[in-house]
Design a protein around this motif. Sequence first.
Motif, PDB file in Angstrom:
ATOM      1  N   HIS A 162      42.730  76.985  57.008  1.00  0.00           N
ATOM      2  CA  HIS A 162      44.036  76.469  56.594  1.00  0.00           C
ATOM      3  C   HIS A 162      44.856  77.542  55.885  1.00  0.00           C
ATOM      4  N   GLU A 163      44.199  78.367  55.076  1.00  0.00           N
ATOM      5  CA  GLU A 163      44.914  79.435  54.372  1.00  0.00           C
ATOM      6  C   GLU A 163      45.526  80.422  55.363  1.00  0.00           C
ATOM      7  N   ALA A 164      44.812  80.717  56.441  1.00  0.00           N
ATOM      8  CA  ALA A 164      45.329  81.645  57.445  1.00  0.00           C
ATOM      9  C   ALA A 164      46.588  81.086  58.107  1.00  0.00           C
ATOM     10  N   ILE A 165      46.594  79.788  58.332  1.00  0.00           N
ATOM     11  CA  ILE A 165      47.778  79.150  58.924  1.00  0.00           C
ATOM     12  C   ILE A 165      48.935  79.166  57.927  1.00  0.00           C
ATOM     13  N   PHE A 166      48.626  78.914  56.654  1.00  0.00           N
ATOM     14  CA  PHE A 166      49.675  78.954  55.629  1.00  0.00           C
ATOM     15  C   PHE A 166      50.331  80.334  55.600  1.00  0.00           C
ATOM     16  N   THR A 167      49.495  81.374  55.649  1.00  0.00           N
ATOM     17  CA  THR A 167      50.022  82.737  55.617  1.00  0.00           C
ATOM     18  C   THR A 167      50.883  83.024  56.845  1.00  0.00           C
ATOM     19  N   ALA A 168      50.404  82.602  58.003  1.00  0.00           N
ATOM     20  CA  ALA A 168      51.131  82.860  59.250  1.00  0.00           C
ATOM     21  C   ALA A 168      52.466  82.118  59.312  1.00  0.00           C
ATOM     22  N   SER A 169      52.586  81.029  58.567  1.00  0.00           N
ATOM     23  CA  SER A 169      53.811  80.226  58.626  1.00  0.00           C
ATOM     24  C   SER A 169      54.991  80.894  57.941  1.00  0.00           C
ATOM     25  N   ARG A 170      54.707  81.815  56.989  1.00  0.00           N
ATOM     26  CA  ARG A 170      55.777  82.438  56.188  1.00  0.00           C
ATOM     27  C   ARG A 170      56.664  81.367  55.549  1.00  0.00           C
ATOM     28  N   SER A 171      56.058  80.300  55.110  1.00  0.00           N
ATOM     29  CA  SER A 171      56.807  79.165  54.534  1.00  0.00           C
ATOM     30  C   SER A 171      56.342  78.940  53.098  1.00  0.00           C
ATOM     31  N   GLU A 172      56.771  79.788  52.205  1.00  0.00           N
ATOM     32  CA  GLU A 172      56.266  79.743  50.836  1.00  0.00           C
ATOM     33  C   GLU A 172      56.565  78.411  50.150  1.00  0.00           C
ATOM     34  N   GLY A 173      57.738  77.857  50.392  1.00  0.00           N
ATOM     35  CA  GLY A 173      58.100  76.589  49.765  1.00  0.00           C
ATOM     36  C   GLY A 173      57.194  75.452  50.209  1.00  0.00           C
ATOM     37  N   LEU A 174      56.984  75.343  51.515  1.00  0.00           N
ATOM     38  CA  LEU A 174      56.129  74.284  52.040  1.00  0.00           C
ATOM     39  C   LEU A 174      54.675  74.484  51.617  1.00  0.00           C
ATOM     40  N   VAL A 175      54.233  75.730  51.572  1.00  0.00           N
ATOM     41  CA  VAL A 175      52.852  76.013  51.164  1.00  0.00           C
ATOM     42  C   VAL A 175      52.641  75.620  49.704  1.00  0.00           C
ATOM     43  N   ALA A 176      53.637  75.863  48.853  1.00  0.00           N
ATOM     44  CA  ALA A 176      53.531  75.461  47.448  1.00  0.00           C
ATOM     45  C   ALA A 176      53.389  73.945  47.337  1.00  0.00           C
ATOM     46  N   ILE A 177      54.115  73.224  48.174  1.00  0.00           N
ATOM     47  CA  ILE A 177      54.029  71.767  48.166  1.00  0.00           C
ATOM     48  C   ILE A 177      52.657  71.304  48.638  1.00  0.00           C
ATOM     49  N   ILE A 178      52.148  71.920  49.703  1.00  0.00           N
ATOM     50  CA  ILE A 178      50.861  71.474  50.253  1.00  0.00           C
ATOM     51  C   ILE A 178      49.716  71.792  49.307  1.00  0.00           C
ATOM     52  N   ARG A 179      49.843  72.840  48.508  1.00  0.00           N
ATOM     53  CA  ARG A 179      48.809  73.128  47.518  1.00  0.00           C
ATOM     54  C   ARG A 179      48.787  72.038  46.442  1.00  0.00           C
ATOM     55  N   LEU A 180      49.942  71.577  46.070  1.00  0.00           N
ATOM     56  CA  LEU A 180      50.020  70.479  45.104  1.00  0.00           C
ATOM     57  C   LEU A 180      49.371  69.223  45.676  1.00  0.00           C
ATOM     58  N   ILE A 181      49.686  68.912  46.913  1.00  0.00           N
ATOM     59  CA  ILE A 181      49.108  67.738  47.559  1.00  0.00           C
ATOM     60  C   ILE A 181      47.587  67.885  47.692  1.00  0.00           C
ATOM     61  N   GLY A 182      47.155  69.068  48.138  1.00  0.00           N
ATOM     62  CA  GLY A 182      45.731  69.298  48.342  1.00  0.00           C
ATOM     63  C   GLY A 182      44.919  69.185  47.070  1.00  0.00           C
ATOM     64  N   SER A 183      45.521  69.544  45.929  1.00  0.00           N
ATOM     65  CA  SER A 183      44.788  69.471  44.670  1.00  0.00           C
ATOM     66  C   SER A 183      44.425  68.041  44.298  1.00  0.00           C
ATOM     67  N   LEU A 184      45.153  67.072  44.849  1.00  0.00           N
ATOM     68  CA  LEU A 184      44.894  65.665  44.532  1.00  0.00           C
ATOM     69  C   LEU A 184      43.704  65.100  45.296  1.00  0.00           C
ATOM     70  N   ILE A 185      43.355  65.746  46.408  1.00  0.00           N
ATOM     71  CA  ILE A 185      42.279  65.186  47.241  1.00  0.00           C
ATOM     72  C   ILE A 185      41.219  66.235  47.569  1.00  0.00           C
ATOM     73  N   VAL A 186      41.076  67.247  46.700  1.00  0.00           N
ATOM     74  CA  VAL A 186      40.143  68.326  47.000  1.00  0.00           C
ATOM     75  C   VAL A 186      38.725  67.801  47.168  1.00  0.00           C
TER      76      VAL A 186
END
Length: 278
Positions: A162-186
Amino acid sequence: MQLLQCQIVREHRVCLQIMESFFFVPEEVGVGRNAQAMWEQAYDCLRKGILMSEYKPGEWLREQELSQKLGVSRIPLREAFRKLEQERLVELIPNRGARVTEVFTDDLSEIYDARIFVESRISRNAAERITESEIEDLRKIVDAYSSATDSEGIIRYAQEFHEAIFTASRSEGLVAIIRLIGSLIVRIRHYNHLNPARRSDSLQEHRAIYDALAQKDPDLAEEATRLHLESSKAFSLAQMSKESSHKPARRVAWRSLATGKARSLRRVRKVLRSGVES
């Protein structure tokens, strides 16, 4: 005068030694390096235990037992509890202690909905922006994930995918949001990766996402990610339903802990639906 200054310095050093022996002082203050290492050690052990289900949702974390088990005093242990509380893995109950947080069905469903919405968009962006070298790196991660047999390896390669896809997306704003979401269900995500039945399906779904990214097909990448996360959501809710049928329903502090972030997730979805993109 010089004698007085030396005496003041000696007294200051003695005070610092006394403070270090009784209180936890963060490393950045300049003292308490051993205490810093001790609370980090306790934090790492407890976090791993919670994620690996050694400590179950709703279980009390007894200070005396853990102090003996981990070989640390109660002060760094409490600092570890505070760090785990920030990650929503532990809830601190006044006058009672620390307890592993519980996640409830309606909370989980809403969080997954937000994750599906955001992460699918990230995969779309990745398909449009990924490089050939990143595709090759992603292939290696998928192969490593499929051959991993130990729990740490399985979780590590799933995260790297998943991290590799986040990096490839070049979407820092969306990645910041998904990290917040992911922390709730780790915890849920770790459990799913380690479940043999779910892992088999997850591997096929990861390969489908990889194939879509390798073809640089945004529509296919978005759809493959959506199907993967919907499958993960369905499995998680089914498992929670089984567990809840074997114990009395009890709604406790998860609601109070997660309310603020849940509201944030709803605002995030409204913003994204309005067409704001990273």
